[in-house]
Scaffold this motif. Structure first.
Motif, PDB file in Angstrom:
ATOM      1  N   PHE A  45       2.125  -1.726  -2.525  1.00 39.25           N
ATOM      2  CA  PHE A  45       2.283  -0.549  -1.678  1.00 39.25           C
ATOM      3  C   PHE A  45       3.635  -0.559  -0.963  1.00 39.25           C
ATOM      4  O   PHE A  45       4.326   0.463  -0.915  1.00 39.25           O
ATOM      5  CB  PHE A  45       1.168  -0.487  -0.619  1.00 39.25           C
ATOM      6  CG  PHE A  45      -0.135   0.053  -1.128  1.00 39.25           C
ATOM      7  CD1 PHE A  45      -0.325   1.413  -1.295  1.00 39.25           C
ATOM      8  CD2 PHE A  45      -1.191  -0.796  -1.409  1.00 39.25           C
ATOM      9  CE1 PHE A  45      -1.533   1.917  -1.746  1.00 39.25           C
ATOM     10  CE2 PHE A  45      -2.402  -0.306  -1.852  1.00 39.25           C
ATOM     11  CZ  PHE A  45      -2.575   1.051  -2.029  1.00 39.25           C
ATOM     12  N   ILE A  49       6.465   2.427  -0.730  1.00 41.37           N
ATOM     13  CA  ILE A  49       6.194   3.250   0.443  1.00 41.37           C
ATOM     14  C   ILE A  49       7.330   4.234   0.740  1.00 41.37           C
ATOM     15  O   ILE A  49       7.072   5.380   1.115  1.00 41.37           O
ATOM     16  CB  ILE A  49       5.859   2.375   1.677  1.00 41.37           C
ATOM     17  CG1 ILE A  49       5.195   3.218   2.763  1.00 41.37           C
ATOM     18  CG2 ILE A  49       7.087   1.670   2.204  1.00 41.37           C
ATOM     19  CD1 ILE A  49       4.570   2.397   3.867  1.00 41.37           C
ATOM     20  N   PHE A  66      -0.345  -2.492   5.675  1.00 37.10           N
ATOM     21  CA  PHE A  66      -0.015  -3.336   4.527  1.00 37.10           C
ATOM     22  C   PHE A  66       0.302  -4.768   4.952  1.00 37.10           C
ATOM     23  O   PHE A  66       0.044  -5.709   4.204  1.00 37.10           O
ATOM     24  CB  PHE A  66       1.103  -2.706   3.705  1.00 37.10           C
ATOM     25  CG  PHE A  66       0.728  -1.332   3.238  1.00 37.10           C
ATOM     26  CD1 PHE A  66      -0.370  -1.148   2.414  1.00 37.10           C
ATOM     27  CD2 PHE A  66       1.416  -0.222   3.671  1.00 37.10           C
ATOM     28  CE1 PHE A  66      -0.762   0.113   2.016  1.00 37.10           C
ATOM     29  CE2 PHE A  66       1.043   1.049   3.277  1.00 37.10           C
ATOM     30  CZ  PHE A  66      -0.046   1.218   2.451  1.00 37.10           C
ATOM     31  N   GLN A 116      -6.160   3.457   1.501  1.00 41.93           N
ATOM     32  CA  GLN A 116      -4.741   3.689   1.221  1.00 41.93           C
ATOM     33  C   GLN A 116      -4.543   4.293  -0.165  1.00 41.93           C
ATOM     34  O   GLN A 116      -3.649   5.125  -0.360  1.00 41.93           O
ATOM     35  CB  GLN A 116      -3.943   2.394   1.377  1.00 41.93           C
ATOM     36  CG  GLN A 116      -3.971   1.811   2.772  1.00 41.93           C
ATOM     37  CD  GLN A 116      -3.624   2.831   3.843  1.00 41.93           C
ATOM     38  OE1 GLN A 116      -2.588   3.488   3.784  1.00 41.93           O
ATOM     39  NE2 GLN A 116      -4.496   2.960   4.832  1.00 41.93           N
ATOM     40  N   CYS A 117      -5.373   3.904  -1.127  1.00 45.48           N
ATOM     41  CA  CYS A 117      -5.287   4.495  -2.473  1.00 45.48           C
ATOM     42  C   CYS A 117      -5.594   5.990  -2.413  1.00 45.48           C
ATOM     43  O   CYS A 117      -4.904   6.800  -3.044  1.00 45.48           O
ATOM     44  CB  CYS A 117      -6.255   3.798  -3.429  1.00 45.48           C
ATOM     45  SG  CYS A 117      -5.716   2.166  -3.957  1.00 45.48           S
ATOM     46  N   MET A 120      -2.708   7.799  -0.859  1.00 45.32           N
ATOM     47  CA  MET A 120      -1.624   7.962  -1.824  1.00 45.32           C
ATOM     48  C   MET A 120      -1.965   9.052  -2.837  1.00 45.32           C
ATOM     49  O   MET A 120      -1.107   9.850  -3.214  1.00 45.32           O
ATOM     50  CB  MET A 120      -1.332   6.640  -2.536  1.00 45.32           C
ATOM     51  CG  MET A 120      -0.139   6.708  -3.474  1.00 45.32           C
ATOM     52  SD  MET A 120       0.187   5.150  -4.325  1.00 45.32           S
ATOM     53  CE  MET A 120       1.154   4.306  -3.106  1.00 45.32           C
ATOM     54  N   ILE A 148      -5.346   0.837  -7.321  1.00 48.44           N
ATOM     55  CA  ILE A 148      -3.909   0.824  -7.597  1.00 48.44           C
ATOM     56  C   ILE A 148      -3.605   0.777  -9.088  1.00 48.44           C
ATOM     57  O   ILE A 148      -2.532   1.205  -9.497  1.00 48.44           O
ATOM     58  CB  ILE A 148      -3.164  -0.303  -6.847  1.00 48.44           C
ATOM     59  CG1 ILE A 148      -3.561  -1.675  -7.333  1.00 48.44           C
ATOM     60  CG2 ILE A 148      -3.352  -0.193  -5.358  1.00 48.44           C
ATOM     61  CD1 ILE A 148      -2.695  -2.789  -6.778  1.00 48.44           C
TER      62      ILE A 148
END
Length: 158
Positions: A45, A49, A66, A116-117, A120, A148
């Motif tokens: 990540f 970023i 992270f 977070q996935c 994104m 990811i």
């Protein structure tokens, strides 16, 4: 002529914005994740970023989570290695407690990575579908189950 040059400029901007996200073989990613015990997740990540946050979206990734993910996976790997190599010196009760603590930490880390996935995924959908009108599909189930690995697959295809 002006219309043509504007069109060419727009398409090169689109190509630049999708190519600026670092590509990596999904098989290489799986291998690195396995060899590092998941620690590479946070680095994956962090390496992306800047280019992800440069995309047109109201959602942005924050760096602090992270650091927690990297540190958490490092602690978890260390904890498991300690239990493996100190097994004879540990009482069964302490061994079970350490393994339960490792399980809880792993769960918290996996939920954090999953959040977070999906963040994104939302950034990609905003940028490519709403702003650039490319109509690229980003699967909810694939994001959930493959995280990811699926996102890297989609990055490689952009």
């Amino acid at each position: 002529m002006d219309l043509k040059s504007e069109s060419n400029t727009e398409s090169s901007t689109v190509a630049t914005s999708s190519n600026s996200v670092e590509k990596m073989s999904v098989l290489a990613l799986i291998l690195v994740m396995f060899l590092t015990g998941g620690i590479y997740t946070g680095f994956w990540f962090v390496k992306r970023i800047g280019s992800i946050n440069a995309m047109k979206s109201v959602f942005k990734l924050r760096e602090g989570i992270f650091a927690f993910i990297i540190a958490g996976f490092a602690v978890n790997v260390s904890l498991l290695l300690y239990v493996i190599f100190q097994d004879a010196a540990l009482t069964e009760e302490l061994r079970q407690t350490l393994l339960r603590a490792s399980d809880v930490l792993a769960l918290v880390l996996q939920v954090s990575v999953l959040i977070q996935c999906f963040k994104m995924r939302r950034i990609f959908m905003d940028h490519f579908n709403e702003n650039l009108k490319k109509e690229i599909k980003f699967s909810w189930p694939a994001t959930f189950f493959f995280g990811i690995f699926y996102l890297q697959y989609k990055i490689n295809r952009l």
